[in-house]
Motif scaffolding. Sequence first.
Motif, short mmCIF file in Angstrom:
data_model
loop_
_atom_site.label_atom_id
_atom_site.label_comp_id
_atom_site.label_asym_id
_atom_site.label_seq_id
_atom_site.Cartn_x
_atom_site.Cartn_y
_atom_site.Cartn_z
N ILE A 4 0.86 -1.18 0.00
CA ILE A 4 0.00 0.00 0.00
C ILE A 4 0.89 1.23 0.00
N ASN A 5 0.98 1.89 -1.15
CA ASN A 5 1.82 3.08 -1.26
C ASN A 5 1.06 4.30 -0.74
N VAL A 6 1.68 5.02 0.15
CA VAL A 6 1.06 6.20 0.76
C VAL A 6 1.92 7.42 0.47
N GLY A 7 1.39 8.33 -0.34
CA GLY A 7 2.12 9.55 -0.64
C GLY A 7 2.12 10.49 0.55
N ILE A 8 3.30 11.03 0.87
CA ILE A 8 3.45 11.92 2.02
C ILE A 8 4.14 13.20 1.58
N ILE A 9 3.47 14.31 1.75
CA ILE A 9 4.10 15.61 1.51
C ILE A 9 4.90 15.96 2.77
N MET A 10 6.21 16.10 2.62
CA MET A 10 7.06 16.42 3.76
C MET A 10 7.58 17.84 3.57
N ASN A 11 6.97 18.78 4.29
CA ASN A 11 7.27 20.20 4.14
C ASN A 11 8.17 20.66 5.27
N GLY A 12 9.34 21.19 4.91
CA GLY A 12 10.24 21.72 5.93
C GLY A 12 11.30 20.74 6.39
N VAL A 13 11.56 19.68 5.60
CA VAL A 13 12.51 18.67 6.06
C VAL A 13 13.97 19.02 5.76
N THR A 14 14.23 20.20 5.21
CA THR A 14 15.62 20.60 5.04
C THR A 14 16.22 21.15 6.33
N GLY A 15 15.40 21.37 7.36
CA GLY A 15 15.90 21.79 8.66
C GLY A 15 16.51 20.62 9.41
N ARG A 16 17.22 20.93 10.48
CA ARG A 16 17.95 19.91 11.25
C ARG A 16 17.06 18.76 11.71
N MET A 17 15.97 19.07 12.38
CA MET A 17 15.09 18.03 12.90
C MET A 17 14.38 17.28 11.79
N GLY A 18 13.90 18.03 10.79
CA GLY A 18 13.20 17.39 9.69
C GLY A 18 14.08 16.42 8.92
N THR A 19 15.33 16.84 8.65
CA THR A 19 16.26 15.99 7.91
C THR A 19 16.64 14.76 8.70
N ASN A 20 17.14 14.96 9.92
CA ASN A 20 17.71 13.84 10.67
C ASN A 20 16.67 12.89 11.24
N GLN A 21 15.68 13.44 11.96
CA GLN A 21 14.75 12.57 12.66
C GLN A 21 13.60 12.09 11.78
N HIS A 22 13.02 12.99 11.01
CA HIS A 22 11.81 12.61 10.27
C HIS A 22 12.12 11.98 8.91
N LEU A 23 13.14 12.48 8.23
CA LEU A 23 13.45 11.91 6.92
C LEU A 23 14.40 10.72 7.03
N ILE A 24 15.63 10.97 7.49
CA ILE A 24 16.65 9.92 7.47
C ILE A 24 16.31 8.78 8.43
N ARG A 25 15.99 9.12 9.68
CA ARG A 25 15.82 8.07 10.70
C ARG A 25 14.40 7.52 10.78
N SER A 26 13.48 8.14 10.05
CA SER A 26 12.09 7.66 10.09
C SER A 26 11.64 7.17 8.72
N ILE A 27 11.26 8.09 7.82
CA ILE A 27 10.67 7.69 6.55
C ILE A 27 11.67 6.91 5.68
N ALA A 28 12.90 7.41 5.54
CA ALA A 28 13.90 6.68 4.75
C ALA A 28 14.20 5.32 5.38
N ALA A 29 14.26 5.29 6.72
CA ALA A 29 14.53 4.02 7.41
C ALA A 29 13.38 3.03 7.23
N ILE A 30 12.15 3.51 7.25
CA ILE A 30 11.00 2.65 7.03
C ILE A 30 11.04 2.07 5.62
N ARG A 31 11.39 2.90 4.65
CA ARG A 31 11.50 2.42 3.26
C ARG A 31 12.60 1.35 3.14
N LYS A 32 13.72 1.58 3.80
CA LYS A 32 14.83 0.63 3.72
C LYS A 32 14.49 -0.71 4.37
#
Length: 383
Positions: A4-32
């Motif tokens: 089940i593919n779920v499209g997610i608009i991630m607004n503001g993830v170029t900031g420190r918290m958005g990049t590290n916690q929400h993108l790299i360690r969360s969404i990217a990690a879930i995909r991996k």
Amino acid sequence: MATINVGIIMNGVTGRMGTNQHLIRSIAAIRKQGGVALPNGDVIMPDPILVGRQESKLKALAEANGIGRWSTNLDEALADAHNQIYFDSQTTVLRAAGVRKAIAAGKHIYCEKPTAGSLAESLELAKLARDKGIKNGVVQDKLFLPGLIKLKRLVDSGFFGRILAVRMEFGYWVFEGDWQPGQRPSWNYRKEDGGGIIVDMFAHWRYVLDNLFGDVKSVSCLGVTHIPQRVDEQGNTYDCTADDAAYATFEIEGGIIAQVNSSWAVRVNRDDLVTIHVDGTEGSAVAGLRDCKTQHRVNTPKPVWNPDIPNPFNFLEQWENVPDNQVFDNGFKIQWELFLKHVVIDTPFPWDLLEGAKGTQLSELGLQSWKERRWVDVPELTL
């Protein structure tokens, strides 16, 4: 097994918290890891689109994390029916406008806190989401820290007996930016840009205290700007218009007293960047980000005040570690997985925009207490 593919608009993830916690360690990690497994064997696969203002940053971030979608046009992303969830980790002053627009577009909402710059606006967002019938959630990451999970385990087991008091110490020295760059962005120290440690941290302390010990009933707070000037990312000196430390006392239901010190101008002499010390009639505990230690009443030493002799006790050695007893994943990732399941199969998710508004409420009341130099009651919030 279906994906089940779920499209997610991630607004503001170029900031420190958005990049590290929400993108790299969360969404990217879930995909991996292959997505989020469901009980029936299906898998939720997040399909993010990174949204922001700087094309070069978005493109680099997307490529570095194996993400094929990015855009500087939020309206186009919101118009795409594939995108079911809108996530916002922009600065506080920008968040409400983005969330409001996403609600109007019918997207499910997941966002950082504070959810808005004022309680009125936070409640407005919660009402809009309720009236639109969309699912919504707010990041409350500290509930998923290993140290706090262990502490909650102690509370639920009745280890403490009757809880008497809580003492929390949070913070570290954030460099002023002159001879070493600061570890936090400069807007954190400008009130006009949504900065201030009360606005930032009381949103956390509200859900931590509410979920671990009971509802916060009143607050007494003193804010301070200890460092009057700092140097920003461009090397320019600026005046700090927001508080960088707050010294607060909270009354919690059941007669529990919580003393909470928050500071970006303190040098750490404790086990962790945040410690929570809980005293009860049957035992005490001290939790940090990952660890938790206890002292039961039968193991409590019996010191006698006598400054004329060397201290005969090594107090720090008289505590026992709470075992892990489980594998702890990243707290942000855990909550992301819970919200994705909430959207797809309607599993419970109690941390909604109304819960987020409670954090904004406590921040406002803390600022009011500081301004008026008095105790302020915390009324119940309803929509």
